[in-house]
Design a protein around this motif. Sequence first.
Motif, mmCIF file in Angstrom:
data_model
loop_
_atom_site.group_PDB
_atom_site.id
_atom_site.type_symbol
_atom_site.label_atom_id
_atom_site.label_comp_id
_atom_site.label_asym_id
_atom_site.label_seq_id
_atom_site.Cartn_x
_atom_site.Cartn_y
_atom_site.Cartn_z
ATOM 1 N N GLY D 41 0.834 -1.197 0.000
ATOM 2 C CA GLY D 41 0.000 0.000 0.000
ATOM 3 C C GLY D 41 0.859 1.233 0.000
ATOM 4 N N GLN D 42 0.249 2.349 0.399
ATOM 5 C CA GLN D 42 0.991 3.610 0.390
ATOM 6 C C GLN D 42 2.167 3.593 1.362
ATOM 7 O OE1 GLN D 42 -2.044 6.593 1.179
ATOM 8 N NE2 GLN D 42 -3.324 5.489 -0.273
ATOM 9 N N ARG D 43 2.078 2.810 2.417
ATOM 10 C CA ARG D 43 3.167 2.748 3.388
ATOM 11 C C ARG D 43 4.166 1.646 3.050
ATOM 12 N NH1 ARG D 43 -1.254 4.381 5.307
ATOM 13 N NH2 ARG D 43 -1.506 6.046 6.841
ATOM 14 N N GLY D 44 4.184 1.220 1.825
ATOM 15 C CA GLY D 44 5.170 0.238 1.384
ATOM 16 C C GLY D 44 4.697 -1.198 1.541
ATOM 17 N N ASP D 45 5.651 -2.114 1.459
ATOM 18 C CA ASP D 45 5.374 -3.546 1.547
ATOM 19 C C ASP D 45 5.169 -3.967 2.989
ATOM 20 O OD1 ASP D 45 5.275 -4.497 -0.960
ATOM 21 O OD2 ASP D 45 7.198 -5.541 -0.927
ATOM 22 N N ARG D 46 4.198 -4.816 3.194
ATOM 23 C CA ARG D 46 4.037 -5.433 4.517
ATOM 24 C C ARG D 46 4.180 -6.928 4.300
ATOM 25 N NH1 ARG D 46 2.418 -1.692 7.923
ATOM 26 N NH2 ARG D 46 1.682 -3.230 9.391
ATOM 27 N N ASP D 47 5.298 -7.485 4.767
ATOM 28 C CA ASP D 47 5.687 -8.826 4.347
ATOM 29 C C ASP D 47 5.512 -9.901 5.412
ATOM 30 O OD1 ASP D 47 7.724 -8.041 6.027
ATOM 31 O OD2 ASP D 47 9.047 -7.492 4.385
ATOM 32 N N THR D 56 2.991 -6.702 9.615
ATOM 33 C CA THR D 56 1.957 -7.721 9.461
ATOM 34 C C THR D 56 0.577 -7.055 9.491
ATOM 35 O OG1 THR D 56 3.321 -9.377 10.563
ATOM 36 C CG2 THR D 56 0.964 -9.801 10.530
ATOM 37 N N ASN D 57 -0.319 -7.499 8.611
ATOM 38 C CA ASN D 57 -1.708 -7.026 8.627
ATOM 39 C C ASN D 57 -2.634 -8.086 9.192
ATOM 40 O OD1 ASN D 57 -1.104 -4.627 7.199
ATOM 41 N ND2 ASN D 57 -1.288 -5.666 5.221
ATOM 42 N N VAL D 58 -3.827 -7.671 9.579
ATOM 43 C CA VAL D 58 -4.919 -8.622 9.788
ATOM 44 C C VAL D 58 -6.087 -8.198 8.909
ATOM 45 C CG1 VAL D 58 -4.339 -9.280 12.154
ATOM 46 C CG2 VAL D 58 -5.857 -7.357 11.782
ATOM 47 N N SER D 83 -3.568 4.656 11.088
ATOM 48 C CA SER D 83 -2.734 3.449 11.104
ATOM 49 C C SER D 83 -2.461 2.890 9.711
ATOM 50 C CB SER D 83 -3.435 2.377 11.930
ATOM 51 O OG SER D 83 -4.612 1.952 11.276
ATOM 52 N N GLY D 84 -3.235 3.359 8.733
ATOM 53 C CA GLY D 84 -3.127 2.773 7.402
ATOM 54 C C GLY D 84 -4.093 1.620 7.253
ATOM 55 N N GLY D 85 -4.250 1.152 5.998
ATOM 56 C CA GLY D 85 -5.166 0.052 5.746
ATOM 57 C C GLY D 85 -6.297 0.445 4.829
ATOM 58 N N ILE D 86 -7.300 -0.399 4.738
ATOM 59 C CA ILE D 86 -8.419 -0.135 3.843
ATOM 60 C C ILE D 86 -9.670 -0.830 4.380
ATOM 61 C CG2 ILE D 86 -7.994 -2.124 2.326
ATOM 62 C CD1 ILE D 86 -8.600 -0.124 -0.038
ATOM 63 N N GLU F 29 -3.380 1.098 -6.068
ATOM 64 C CA GLU F 29 -2.674 1.728 -4.947
ATOM 65 C C GLU F 29 -2.251 0.729 -3.880
ATOM 66 O OE1 GLU F 29 -5.888 4.216 -3.979
ATOM 67 O OE2 GLU F 29 -5.840 4.863 -6.075
ATOM 68 N N GLY F 30 -2.786 -0.463 -3.971
ATOM 69 C CA GLY F 30 -2.425 -1.434 -2.950
ATOM 70 C C GLY F 30 -3.123 -2.754 -3.193
ATOM 71 N N TYR F 31 -2.683 -3.766 -2.492
ATOM 72 C CA TYR F 31 -3.371 -5.050 -2.529
ATOM 73 C C TYR F 31 -3.043 -5.805 -1.254
ATOM 74 C CZ TYR F 31 1.254 -6.190 -4.399
ATOM 75 O OH TYR F 31 2.606 -6.292 -4.587
ATOM 76 N N THR F 32 -3.852 -6.798 -0.973
ATOM 77 C CA THR F 32 -3.703 -7.577 0.245
ATOM 78 C C THR F 32 -3.503 -9.034 -0.143
ATOM 79 O OG1 THR F 32 -5.004 -6.031 1.530
ATOM 80 C CG2 THR F 32 -4.928 -8.286 2.346
ATOM 81 N N VAL F 33 -2.606 -9.729 0.548
ATOM 82 C CA VAL F 33 -2.260 -11.096 0.162
ATOM 83 C C VAL F 33 -2.449 -12.041 1.349
ATOM 84 C CG1 VAL F 33 -0.457 -12.587 -0.761
ATOM 85 C CG2 VAL F 33 -0.513 -10.170 -1.395
ATOM 86 N N VAL F 62 -7.709 -6.950 -4.378
ATOM 87 C CA VAL F 62 -7.360 -5.620 -4.859
ATOM 88 C C VAL F 62 -8.621 -4.766 -4.878
ATOM 89 C CG1 VAL F 62 -6.201 -4.301 -6.671
ATOM 90 C CG2 VAL F 62 -5.764 -6.753 -6.456
ATOM 91 N N VAL F 63 -8.582 -3.645 -4.185
ATOM 92 C CA VAL F 63 -9.689 -2.690 -4.267
ATOM 93 C C VAL F 63 -9.219 -1.553 -5.172
ATOM 94 C CG1 VAL F 63 -11.152 -1.112 -2.987
ATOM 95 C CG2 VAL F 63 -10.491 -3.303 -1.970
ATOM 96 N N CYS F 64 -9.960 -1.338 -6.261
ATOM 97 C CA CYS F 64 -9.548 -0.295 -7.210
ATOM 98 C C CYS F 64 -10.755 0.155 -8.035
ATOM 99 C CB CYS F 64 -8.439 -0.827 -8.126
ATOM 100 S SG CYS F 64 -8.946 -2.258 -9.065
#
Lengths: 316, 316, 316, 95, 95, 95
Positions: D41-47, D56-58, D83-86, F29-33, F62-64
């Motif tokens: 996302g906009q805050r870079g890679d979350r791996d 890490t995301n949830v 915090s970021g996210g969607i 702008e982003g995606y979730t894996v 992907v939300v776009c």
Amino acid sequence: MNIDQFLNPVILFFFLGVLAHFVKSDFQLLQPITKFISYYLLMSIGLKGGYELHENAFSLSIVTILLVCVAGSLFTGWYVFHFFKKNLGIENAAGLAATYGSVSAVTFITAVSFLEQQGIDFGGYMVAALALMEFPAIIQGIFFVRKNQPDQQLGFRQLVFETLTHGPVFILLGSFLIGLISDHDLMQGIKPFTQDIFKGMLCFFLLDLGIVAGHRMSFLSKLGKKVILFGLFSPFIHAVLFISFAYVVGASAGDALLMAVLGASASYIAVPAAFRTAVPEADPGLYVPLALGITFPVNILIGIPLYHSVIQLLWH
Amino acid sequence: MNIDQFLNPVILFFFLGVLAHFVKSDFQLLQPITKFISYYLLMSIGLKGGYELHENAFSLSIVTILLVCVAGSLFTGWYVFHFFKKNLGIENAAGLAATYGSVSAVTFITAVSFLEQQGIDFGGYMVAALALMEFPAIIQGIFFVRKNQPDQQLGFRQLVFETLTHGPVFILLGSFLIGLISDHDLMQGIKPFTQDIFKGMLCFFLLDLGIVAGHRMSFLSKLGKKVILFGLFSPFIHAVLFISFAYVVGASAGDALLMAVLGASASYIAVPAAFRTAVPEADPGLYVPLALGITFPVNILIGIPLYHSVIQLLWH
Amino acid sequence: MNIDQFLNPVILFFFLGVLAHFVKSDFQLLQPITKFISYYLLMSIGLKGGYELHENAFSLSIVTILLVCVAGSLFTGWYVFHFFKKNLGIENAAGLAATYGSVSAVTFITAVSFLEQQGIDFGGYMVAALALMEFPAIIQGIFFVRKNQPDQQLGFRQLVFETLTHGPVFILLGSFLIGLISDHDLMQGIKPFTQDIFKGMLCFFLLDLGIVAGHRMSFLSKLGKKVILFGLFSPFIHAVLFISFAYVVGASAGDALLMAVLGASASYIAVPAAFRTAVPEADPGLYVPLALGITFPVNILIGIPLYHSVIQLLWH
Amino acid sequence: MALRSRLEIVIPKPDFPRLKKILEHPGIEGYTVIDGVKGHGQRGDRDNLGLSDSFTNVLVIVVCDGAVVEGISPAIKQLISRSGGIASVSTVQTL
Amino acid sequence: MALRSRLEIVIPKPDFPRLKKILEHPGIEGYTVIDGVKGHGQRGDRDNLGLSDSFTNVLVIVVCDGAVVEGISPAIKQLISRSGGIASVSTVQTL
Amino acid sequence: MALRSRLEIVIPKPDFPRLKKILEHPGIEGYTVIDGVKGHGQRGDRDNLGLSDSFTNVLVIVVCDGAVVEGISPAIKQLISRSGGIASVSTVQTL
Ligand SMILES: Nc1ncnc2c1ncn2[C@@H]1O[C@H](COP(=O)(O)O)[C@@H](O)[C@H]1O
Ligand SMILES: Nc1ncnc2c1ncn2[C@@H]1O[C@H](COP(=O)(O)O)[C@@H](O)[C@H]1O
Ligand SMILES: Nc1ncnc2c1ncn2[C@@H]1O[C@H](COP(=O)(O)O)[C@@H](O)[C@H]1O
Ligand code: NA
Ligand code: NA
Ligand code: NA
């Protein structure tokens, strides 16, 4: 500078991990394994520290060392914050301050391995120093932010509490206490797990950490020159500071090396964890890559043998 | 009551885990690690039991002990069901009956560690007793439900089969058999893994289990007083029952302690697994928290040293 | 045929895993554990190989063995492709060619355990042979496809690079190099981890692999008779080929067994990984089940002791 | 079959306790959490690497009435902006 | 792009074998399973801890025709009423 | 609240790097894996076992904007036709 570290499998595995990232190898350990091994390392080092503190009595000189360590940590955090405040803004400067004021347990553990292979003694209370130095700089860093943003939700007590109960800090402190109070005969049965296979687990962990460090290094290109140079050279400045402290309080050569390493190392686990909650505006993409991608390898590759040489020179 | 257990690192790590939950530490091992370590423990204990049964011949007195254990387990399940039937309804009473009739492998393993550190011998066939006691009470519990709900899908054979092939039971039985038939020279090479690091792995596992127990304890407030008291005091009653059995059949002091622990302990792994499929109406939020949150700590903290003292008194 | 393997716990755990699948036990290790243990095994074997190659000098006879191994691997891949081209189509024939030309590290490791328990020496360079034989047949297999489909995206260099940086190959090569250059005094501290608990970890891993093999076996019913017979009997043919090679180049009995096993074994990790990317049209449901579900058990159960007997006969 | 809303939220794992508090809202009967999620996302890679859960995301799924979504969406919006996210909402039918 | 239904089911992991049998239904060409899912619902917290999978959920996604959903929904409803969980359907277009 | 598209793709894990390249598309702008996903489809069971990731899926969300979906869908379609998997699009509102 000592060539030895380049022939040390523990160090080599870290760089193998970094390499894995840069050649885009699909080699990867999953998070459950990372957590398992790092908690294992913290548990082992905690138990050992508690055990040894139990064997030797608590003395004034120990208390002095602990106090000096905490004071040095707060001082480091204080100057780093003011050094970067203008450049990076309050939140990020506070993040860096907490990062460099606090410590890296893995660097400490690597230094312990180094001392053991050199046959140099050190005090079990140094693990207490490790634990004690984890959080004051973090809390100080959060306060630097609070002074300017008085509308935060988290109170002081809750802040201290959250920092102390953060996974790695909690397990280190808990194991330290268990090592301190446990029956020492019963603890013998645990040693094949916590001590014999320790160095091998450390290799494996550093391999994994190397991959993480590689990932974080990709953020480095976005950081400014000043920040990068700080990450490269501050370890030596902080080590000198802490070696002087050690000299003044009359610490042993082994304790002095560990103090140097505590001062020189930067936190990349406890700080992001605490700051994500307390100061989400600070960018972990700034302070984590610097601590893990630059300061950590500088310390284990060049720092530890260099600080050791200096201490040998001064102490003898 | 022996103070020793409070100084036993194995026990202390369990309570460190419980503490981690209650101070809301984010310390947590992920499920793959829980599974790895628990299967490791079961594999080690199974191999060891099989190995030792191989070394010593199978005898009538062994068969007697095994039969008495199974009978005791069924009796426990039977009375528990009838004791709670009115209060909790048929399904939940059956769940509790299966839970307390069946056994906890981790309690057993803790008792084995206790015996080893006391230098007291016990028979390898006691692992067979552990395996044998896992499932009859579970199947009995399911039958108590079936008698009243004749429209169930699962047949008897399938029921026994599913209980025997449930992960933890399967690996325990399988390793027991492998220990029994394997070439014993070849097994020496496995011992550093299955025996030397065993106690340390147990510490780590109990730390993890403490967290799980902490989570389950949050359900306890919803349970009635009668149930809670049962969880607290039934271990002693069941231990007395099984110690009497051991006395009558002439078991050794070591075997007697393990029988006491098998009787006193309650299952929190095999039972929920079997009941989720066979009797989904029974609430795992009732029997798991009771077994893991109350009966388990009571047994390892107070029970084991207490049963040991009683046995020392009676046997000498 | 030697009965011993049926009493070898290492082998028995593999079949316990297979059994777990067929009785539909819910016993299962999660992928993070599989990865952890297999990387551990590869790291240990790599370190050991490098260490021993360091102790002994590199010689012409070693180079000859390595060259012969690679040549044998390419020859195997070449004939397998032409043997199956008509039957299975180009992509699947190439997949099988790569699978049988390449090698199985776990079979190799099992053979190493076998040699150790028989007290037979072998050269550390055999680990280099293992690493060297992993990829040429894979790249050859991909070329067989490319000749007929010239519109592929991946270039040759990238192909070699991707195969060499594939996780298991990378860690094996990397550990081999670390073992080669590390200070050997420092490596002593790692041995309790990489060597003492190795055999136990291998048992655990084979238990897990047995489950995976069981899962893959369910695909076997869809494969033709010719393919199945090939999976069953080709190991013996390939072993004879490689034993002849070993005899001609004057390898030791220990080296000869490992060469036999390298020739006889088939890859079920590196090949699917490389082919998924380079030749997605080849069906992993064909070559993985054959290599893991048939050729692997044939090799560890019957092959290793049989090849050993033949070599004993010829060498003495 | 009833018409309801399906709210899907991706946020950094360390912020999950805050989301949890928001979800203690009348009308929310349950939610589902997928842990250890990666993303970009906009805050870079979350791996999902490292020990601190900072990368890490949830992913959280809430099935509830449309009115409830409106009740909690300001708080969620505010959380995400920090915090970021969607977060996205769709219409579903529950069985 | 074809209009189809996306069925999303969350159930306790030990009940997944039963769901699997329901999904062996003509018209279902595939499904996707996310394991180790946590959640909160009427039966309390499910935290994916412990060894028995009793406190672990799985999330299953099935993309199929609307008619097929109607065919299997009674069986799924019955399963969920016994085991707990939730199931929702939405309309999607497949690429 | 803005109307957008939610694209959900399930593909074999070894093919994820290719999908990643497709997603480097303007407007995304982003995606979730979600990693380590199991499934069942025309190519048999994918059980997330073994070391080669050959039997493991990933699920990507992907939300776009709808126009972006149309831009990338041919490439995704082609990828899936070769590697297997499924992709579906639905309409969502973002908070
Ligand atoms: N457009 C999007 N579609 C799907 N997931 C997204 C999107 N934007 C952000 N995310 C998820 O939200 C996380 C944080 O996003 P961000 O705050 O933009 O860095 C990312 O790591 C992704 O997992
Ligand atoms: N309204 C909901 N939205 C999303 N997930 C739910 C909802 N209700 C229940 N669940 C999921 O289904 C599981 C079992 O629910 P329950 O049977 O209500 O305890 C929970 O642990 C959640 O993962
Ligand atoms: N109709 C479907 N609904 C949901 N997931 C699917 C469907 N078809 C395929 N999949 C997923 O895509 C993967 C590969 O599918 P396939 O290429 O058909 O074997 C499967 O393992 C599933 O995870
Ligand atoms: Na520091
Ligand atoms: Na019992
Ligand atoms: Na081969």
